[in-house]
Design an enzyme around this catalytic site. Structure first.
Site, PDB file in Angstrom:
ATOM      1  CG  PHE A 129      -2.041   1.083   1.331  1.00 53.45           C
ATOM      2  CD1 PHE A 129      -2.628   1.160   0.311  1.00 53.45           C
ATOM      3  CD2 PHE A 129      -2.120   1.876   2.220  1.00 53.45           C
ATOM      4  CE1 PHE A 129      -3.951   1.904   0.459  1.00 53.45           C
ATOM      5  CE2 PHE A 129      -2.964   2.944   2.212  1.00 53.45           C
ATOM      6  CZ  PHE A 129      -3.986   2.871   1.354  1.00 53.45           C
ATOM      7  CG  ASP A 201       0.705  -2.005   7.826  1.00 55.61           C
ATOM      8  OD1 ASP A 201      -0.296  -2.642   8.163  1.00 55.61           O
ATOM      9  OD2 ASP A 201       0.711  -0.757   7.108  1.00 55.61           O
ATOM     10  CE1 TYR A 226      -8.998   2.553   7.569  1.00 55.95           C
ATOM     11  CE2 TYR A 226      -8.242   3.897   9.397  1.00 55.95           C
ATOM     12  CZ  TYR A 226      -8.298   3.320   8.308  1.00 55.95           C
ATOM     13  OH  TYR A 226      -7.259   4.003   7.457  1.00 55.95           O
ATOM     14  CE  LYS A 227      -7.354  -0.385   5.641  1.00 59.30           C
ATOM     15  NZ  LYS A 227      -5.896  -0.184   5.646  1.00 59.30           N
ATOM     16  NE  ARG A 375      -9.590  -3.261  -1.833  1.00 61.89           N
ATOM     17  CZ  ARG A 375      -9.134  -2.591  -0.999  1.00 61.89           C
ATOM     18  NH1 ARG A 375      -7.938  -3.047  -0.642  1.00 61.89           N
ATOM     19  NH2 ARG A 375      -9.756  -1.383  -0.557  1.00 61.89           N
TER      20      ARG A 375
HETATM   21  C1  LIG Z   1      -5.412   0.868   5.170  1.00 61.32           C
HETATM   22  C2  LIG Z   1      -3.936   1.068   5.283  1.00 61.32           C
HETATM   23  C3  LIG Z   1      -3.259   2.142   5.921  1.00 61.32           C
HETATM   24  C4  LIG Z   1      -4.031   3.375   6.304  1.00 61.32           C
HETATM   25  O1  LIG Z   1      -3.166   4.350   6.841  1.00 61.32           O
HETATM   26  P1  LIG Z   1      -3.691   5.398   7.601  1.00 61.32           P
HETATM   27  O2  LIG Z   1      -2.791   6.051   8.229  1.00 61.32           O
HETATM   28  O3  LIG Z   1      -4.841   4.870   8.690  1.00 61.32           O
HETATM   29  O4  LIG Z   1      -4.648   6.327   6.568  1.00 61.32           O
HETATM   30  C5  LIG Z   1      -1.709   2.048   5.915  1.00 61.32           C
HETATM   31  N1  LIG Z   1      -1.321   0.897   5.521  1.00 61.32           N
HETATM   32  C6  LIG Z   1      -1.821  -0.196   4.895  1.00 61.32           C
HETATM   33  C7  LIG Z   1      -1.174  -1.312   4.254  1.00 61.32           C
HETATM   34  C8  LIG Z   1      -3.066  -0.045   4.754  1.00 61.32           C
HETATM   35  O5  LIG Z   1      -4.000  -1.134   4.208  1.00 61.32           O
END
Ligand SMILES: *Cc1c(COP(=O)(O)O)cnc(C)c1O
Length: 416
Positions: A129, A201, A226-227, A375
């Site tokens: 990401f 992560d 939040y996921k 997705r």
């Molecule tokens: C959703 C996600 C994020 C989100 O980061 P925020 O700081 O909450 O915006 C970061 N890294 C990965 C791999 C994600 O899937």
């Protein structure tokens, strides 16, 4: 599976089925995007009311103590710990993944610099990401050449990328686009053999797949609430640092919430012993309080049960798309192998964006990621087998009737 009735029968036999009633689900919607933003737990609206009217409205500033606001980051961390294989007092719920990555990468680089100044490289995946790569790039840029970011394109390139100059490998366990899941135990072991630290992560792992952070010996981790954990839009993320590293890691956002005596008002920063030093400043209490509502649903079951249903749902989704949409140019990009799959299924389609917009217009909500990727997140706490059946039938209809060709579906919104 050949009939909808078979899906209904699976739901009737599903031990997790009763938990669906604990979520406030939108009517006439099949929600397959809990990997991006989980649905609200039914308890969340009531909890928000209590936090706003009673704790804030009546308790006012006293609530930092009387409503446990000041302790919330640690208390929620301890509630989350069993879901990810963490011990007591190893997690705080705080800030965003972005901010927490900055803290942990900085802490890992400093820890390594003190042991061996040659270790100055961050290894990361180009296909991760992008946000995580942006944070690493921003950090590296601050130090004008003292550190370096090295990309790999495939896990097989990791052994060669881990050199005597490598400080830390930053990896996302489940890829946001494909749903590919790394072998966390094997890669952590490899990273350690090469003298580097393993930063994981868990954005697409926490609440989605069983985790054993201490069992695999990882060095630090961040994750999202939040996921899959249903904390609400923008709810704070979490940081995990095992006891063995906590007092050896120092992070640069040394705010008063991480001070050993925040109300002594001492001009000199001294970090708290333990996980508290990974806090920085005042937390968004209203949002953070709602994280607990999602965790309370998870604590009524366990991750192996969730994983069992997750694999059954993703298997069924793949099977039905391949059997019933075989006339169309859909290509599975999620691994078939269970050990390499998270809790989502992704298909590439040349007109993926338009197809997804047409699906959303029909009440089947997934999302789209560049390039060409449809997705679908399968969240076992509130997704039924019959939802999978109905979603695939809608997909088939959208493809067969080419409803995705309508001009409205080509309009790009800010968030895809
Ligand atoms: C959703 C996600 C994020 C989100 O980061 P925020 O700081 O909450 O915006 C970061 N890294 C990965 C791999 C994600 O899937």
């Amino acid at each position: 599976m050949n009939t909808r009735d078979e899906a209904v029968a699976l739901d009737e036999a599903d031990p997790l089925a009763p938990l669906r009633a604990q979520f406030a689900l939108a009517p006439d919607t099949i929600y397959l995007n809990g990997n991006s933003l989980g649905v609200p737990p039914a308890a969340a609206a009531q909890r928000a009311q209590v936090v706003i009217a009673a704790e804030w409205g009546e308790g006012l500033v006293r609530s930092w103590n009387t409503a446990g606001w000041f302790a919330l980051a640690k208390r929620l961390g301890n509630k989350l710990a069993p879901l990810v294989g963490a011990a007591h007092n190893e997690i705080v719920v705080t800030d965003s993944i972005s901010v927490n990555l900055f803290k942990l990468l900085s802490a890992a680089l400093r820890f390594q610099r003190q042991r061996d100044p040659k270790r100055r490289v961050i290894v990361a995946e180009r296909g991760d990401f992008p946000n995580d790569l942006y944070i690493a790039q921003g950090l590296v840029a601050q130090f004008d050449g003292a550190y370096e970011l090295r990309f790999i394109d495939d896990p097989s390139e990791l052994p060669a990328a881990l050199q005597p100059d490598t400080a830390v490998a930053m990896l996302t366990q489940v890829n946001y686009r494909s749903g590919y899941m790394h072998d966390m135990a094997a890669l952590t072991q490899l990273i350690h053999q090469k003298g580097a630290l393993a930063l994981w992560d868990l954005a697409h792992s926490a609440g989605a797949v069983p985790l054993d952070l201490n069992g695999v010996g990882a060095d630090c981790a961040v994750g999202c609430t939040y996921k899959y954990l249903n904390g609400g839009p923008g709810s704070p993320a979490f940081v995990w640092v095992p006891h063995r590293h906590q007092n050896a890691f120092t992070q640069p956002l040394s705010g008063w919430w991480g001070h050993r005596a925040p109300f002594a008002m001492n001009p000199v920063f001294e970090p708290e012993d333990g996980i508290g030093r990974f806090l920085s400043g005042t937390q968004p209490i209203v949002s953070m309080a709602l994280v607990e509502c999602g965790l309370d649903v998870f604590l009524q079951t366990d991750m192996p049960s969730i994983r069992k249903k997750s694999l059954a749902l993703t298997d069924l989704f793949i099977e039905l798309v391949e059997a019933r949409c075989d006339a169309f140019p859909l290509r599975l990009i999620t691994p078939r192998e269970h050990a390499r799959r998270g809790s989502q299924v992704s298909f590439a389609h040349p007109n993926g964006y338009e197809v997804m917009q047409a699906l959303i217009a029909r009440g089947v909500i997934g999302d789209y990621r560049e390039p060409h990727v449809l997705r679908f997140g399968l969240t076992p706490l509130y997704t039924r087998y019959v939802d999978v059946w109905d979603a695939v039938e809608t997909l088939r209809d959208v493809l067969a009737n080419e409803t995705w060709r309508a001009a409205e579906f080509a309009q790009r919104a800010a968030v895809t």
